[in-house]
Design an enzyme around this catalytic site. Structure first.
Site, PDB file in Angstrom:
ATOM      1  CG  HIS A 119     -15.412 109.955  12.894  1.00 20.92           C
ATOM      2  ND1 HIS A 119     -14.273 110.168  13.626  1.00 20.92           N
ATOM      3  CD2 HIS A 119     -15.334 110.806  11.837  1.00 20.92           C
ATOM      4  CE1 HIS A 119     -13.523 111.087  13.043  1.00 20.92           C
ATOM      5  NE2 HIS A 119     -14.155 111.505  11.955  1.00 20.92           N
ATOM      6  CG  ASP A 120     -14.202 108.224  16.795  1.00 26.63           C
ATOM      7  OD1 ASP A 120     -14.198 107.087  17.297  1.00 26.63           O
ATOM      8  OD2 ASP A 120     -13.758 108.471  15.658  1.00 26.63           O
ATOM      9  N   GLY A 137     -15.839 115.141  13.964  1.00 26.57           N
ATOM     10  CA  GLY A 137     -15.373 113.968  14.689  1.00 26.57           C
ATOM     11  C   GLY A 137     -14.795 114.288  16.051  1.00 26.57           C
TER      12      GLY A 137
END
Length: 256
Positions: A119-120, A137
């Protein structure tokens, strides 16, 4: 172009020439650009946007909810650019509201088998992530980066333009532009000079970057002191400005 055994949500938007293999599932809020080919047994969830002329191989999971325990089902996104090759078993997760709600992969990248992009993460253009590379992340990967197989990257690390890791590297700090690293934890081992030659960079530019490397890694300077020296060398090659920018952008300290 779309196999009858594929399952595609009515709200998914696919260009007319997108190819979809058997047993692939494409959910709502997915948009796929022209010329893209999705092989069999791929799962794509949204909100996800995939650009033009990408190829996604079997058993990849694209746009799935992230593994961050803080995630509560918010409508975050995954964006993928153009001309990427995503090989077997890759897992690409959407972002979180704790960051910018976005995971983004640029264009002209090769993600080899079993790569994980958490994520991200923000991955630039013209990168190669070799087999089993794993980005935790909030990792930022600049353009023209090569990560060797089984490279693992800690959360919030930044990987500078044109840098390179050997197989099995563990990155727990930021990797400045053009630096080669290996080991776990990673240590710097010169610059990717062979890659520079293949890109047609001049001998003067390469010599300037050799001097820059020695400033950072051979003169026992603090990072702030090294940056000051490099800023005085910036007129020797524009790439030194890129190197300085990657040093100034470091938040975790650099690989040394």
């Amino acid at each position: 172009m779309i196999d009858s055994r594929a399952v595609i949500h009515p709200s998914a938007r696919l260009a007319d020439d997108v190819e979809v293999g058997p047993f692939t599932t494409i959910g709502p809020d997915v948009e796929i650009g022209a010329g893209t080919k999705i092989h069999s047994h791929v799962v794509i969830k949204g909100p996800t946007t995939i650009g033009r002329n990408n190829t996604i191989f079997q058993f990849s999971s694209v746009g799935e909810e992230c593994q961050d325990k803080k995630y509560r089902g918010e409508p975050t996104r995954l964006e993928i650019g153009d001309n990427n090759i995503i090989r077997e078993g890759c897992t690409l997760h959407r972002g979180t509201v704790q960051d910018n709600s976005l995971t983004r992969i640029g264009s002209n990248n090769l993600l080899m088998a079993y790569v994980h992009v958490a994520h991200d993460c923000l991955v630039g253009d013209n990168c190669i992530l070799a087999n089993n590379t794993a980005l935790a992340g909030h990792v930022v990967v600049d353009n023209d980066v090569i990560l060797g197989g089984f490279t693992t990257v800690h959360q919030f690390c930044r990987i500078g333009r044109g840098s390179m890791t050997a197989a099995g590297t563990g990155l727990f700090k930021d990797l400045p532009a053009y630096i080669m690293a290996s080991g776990s934890p990673a240590e710097a081992h010169g610059m990717n000079f062979e890659g520079m030659r293949r890109r047609g960079w001049s001998d003067d530019t390469i010599r300037a970057l050799r001097r820059a490397y020695k400033v950072i890694y051979r003169q026992n300077l603090k990072l702030t002191e090294a940056v000051e020296v490099l800023q005085g060398m910036a007129e020797q090659a524009p790439q030194i400005e890129v190197l300085v920018s990657s040093l100034l952008g470091s938040t975790r300290g650099i690989v040394r």
